[in-house]
Write an enzyme that holds these catalytic residues in place. Structure first.
Site, mmCIF file in Angstrom:
data_model
loop_
_atom_site.group_PDB
_atom_site.id
_atom_site.type_symbol
_atom_site.label_atom_id
_atom_site.label_comp_id
_atom_site.label_asym_id
_atom_site.label_seq_id
_atom_site.Cartn_x
_atom_site.Cartn_y
_atom_site.Cartn_z
ATOM 1 N N HIS A 151 0.841 -1.191 0.000
ATOM 2 C CA HIS A 151 0.000 0.000 0.000
ATOM 3 C C HIS A 151 0.877 1.242 0.000
ATOM 4 C CE1 HIS A 151 0.692 0.751 4.315
ATOM 5 N NE2 HIS A 151 0.443 -0.533 4.526
ATOM 6 N N CYS A 195 3.517 -4.553 6.415
ATOM 7 C CA CYS A 195 3.292 -4.457 4.970
ATOM 8 C C CYS A 195 4.519 -3.877 4.272
ATOM 9 C CB CYS A 195 2.096 -3.544 4.697
ATOM 10 S SG CYS A 195 0.543 -4.153 5.386
#
Length: 163
Positions: free
Chosen positions: A128, A140
């Site tokens: 992201h 992430c």
């Protein structure tokens, strides 16, 4: 490795002939991922989908799924839907996918601990946009919005993230 692979290196993410600056989890890279440790799991992870905010951006690929107002991602190991996208309301711990900030306007999903999730082994390992350069994630891989859009437009369901 194939040209379709996203490969994490000490100098960034390599993909389609480019090196893309990125950040990873505050806990570094781990071989023993656990829920809440803030680490990015080492391994080969397949891209399993793309989510996007239809009120903010156009779908980057034809197979992208819009994020709705009630969409959430379960991060509660006691939830039968652990490490899956589900809908609110929920009594289990979760992340809202439709956020006020733009962090999840575009999300590339990986198959880390999915679809048959082992409770507590970690959830929501996405690609992201970053909050800002150098700012770590909860596990992430994050990058600049323009780079994320560029990557997303070139993905296939054969693309792998190699950490």
């Amino acid at each position: 490795m194939t040209p379709d692979d996203l490969t994490l290196t000490p100098t960034g993410l390599r993909f389609a002939g480019r090196r893309i600056p990125c950040t990873i989890g505050r806990g570094g890279i781990t071989d023993a991922k656990r829920e809440g440790d803030g680490a990015t799991p080492r391994g080969v992870h397949r891209v399993s989908g793309v989510l996007y905010r239809p009120d903010r951006i156009v779908p980057p690929v034809s197979w992208a799924v819009p994020i709705g107002p009630r969409d959430i991602w379960s991060d509660d190991p006691t939830d039968p839907e652990y490490n899956h996208m589900t809908r609110s309301p929920s009594t289990f711990g979760h992340e809202r996918l439709r956020r006020a900030d733009p962090l999840y306007d575009l999300v590339i999903l990986t198959d880390w601990n999915w679809p048959d999730a082992e409770p507590g082994r970690g959830s929501a390992i996405f690609l992201h946009r970053w909050r800002r350069p150098g700012y770590p994630t909860e596990g992430c891989v994050a990058m600049a919005p323009a780079d994320l859009n560029w990557v997303a437009r070139r993905l296939t369901l054969d693309t792998r993230l190699i950490v």
